[in-house]
Design a protein around this motif. Structure first.
Motif, PDB file in Angstrom:
ATOM      1  N   MET A   3      20.756  36.299  85.776  1.00  0.00           N
ATOM      2  CA  MET A   3      20.875  36.467  84.943  1.00  0.00           C
ATOM      3  C   MET A   3      20.281  37.751  84.025  1.00  0.00           C
ATOM      4  N   ASN A   4      21.023  38.433  82.669  1.00  0.00           N
ATOM      5  CA  ASN A   4      19.909  39.358  81.874  1.00  0.00           C
ATOM      6  C   ASN A   4      19.201  38.808  80.403  1.00  0.00           C
ATOM      7  N   ALA A   5      18.425  39.335  80.376  1.00  0.00           N
ATOM      8  CA  ALA A   5      17.943  38.699  79.472  1.00  0.00           C
ATOM      9  C   ALA A   5      18.870  38.177  78.388  1.00  0.00           C
ATOM     10  N   ASP A   7      21.969  37.864  77.531  1.00  0.00           N
ATOM     11  CA  ASP A   7      22.571  36.028  78.120  1.00  0.00           C
ATOM     12  C   ASP A   7      21.251  35.083  77.327  1.00  0.00           C
ATOM     13  N   ASP A  25      11.100  39.350  80.698  1.00  0.00           N
ATOM     14  CA  ASP A  25      11.229  39.396  82.208  1.00  0.00           C
ATOM     15  C   ASP A  25       9.891  40.231  82.973  1.00  0.00           C
ATOM     16  N   ASP A  29      12.856  41.602  88.118  1.00  0.00           N
ATOM     17  CA  ASP A  29      14.229  41.266  89.873  1.00  0.00           C
ATOM     18  C   ASP A  29      15.035  40.187  88.997  1.00  0.00           C
ATOM     19  N   GLY A  30      15.389  40.213  87.695  1.00  0.00           N
ATOM     20  CA  GLY A  30      16.289  39.092  86.931  1.00  0.00           C
ATOM     21  C   GLY A  30      16.248  38.493  86.704  1.00  0.00           C
ATOM     22  N   ASP A  31      14.785  37.651  87.742  1.00  0.00           N
ATOM     23  CA  ASP A  31      15.236  35.716  87.925  1.00  0.00           C
ATOM     24  C   ASP A  31      13.512  35.337  87.460  1.00  0.00           C
ATOM     25  N   TYR A  33      12.038  34.577  84.129  1.00  0.00           N
ATOM     26  CA  TYR A  33      11.665  35.702  82.066  1.00  0.00           C
ATOM     27  C   TYR A  33      10.283  34.763  81.714  1.00  0.00           C
TER      28      TYR A  33
END
Length: 77
Positions: A3-5, A7, A25, A29-31, A33
């Motif tokens: 997921m991106n921040a 979203d 983040d 790595d987008g994983d 947060y």
């Protein structure tokens, strides 16, 4: 798919409209947060209840598309 921040922020604000949301983040790595969520709707609720509200807003993405979220919640000062 991670997921991106944006979203994450959108989903939280959709479920908790008055929320001020800050997403970082942690690993790039987008994983992984960190989120700070401040909302009047948290007032009078336990920390566990506040976190449950945020997790519910993420619609089951925790542990899947969103691997880790360090969460800090508060009511406004």
């Amino acid at each position: 798919m991670p997921m991106n921040a944006a979203d994450i922020e959108r989903m939280i604000k959709q479920a908790i409209p008055d929320a001020r949301v800050t997403i970082r983040d942690l690993a790039g790595d987008g994983d992984h947060y960190a989120a700070e969520v401040v909302s009047e709707s948290f007032r009078g609720k336990t920390r566990v209840q506040q976190h449950q509200m945020v997790y519910q807003a993420l619609e089951g993405n925790m542990g899947g598309a969103l691997h880790a979220l360090a969460l800090q919640t508060n009511a406004p000062d």
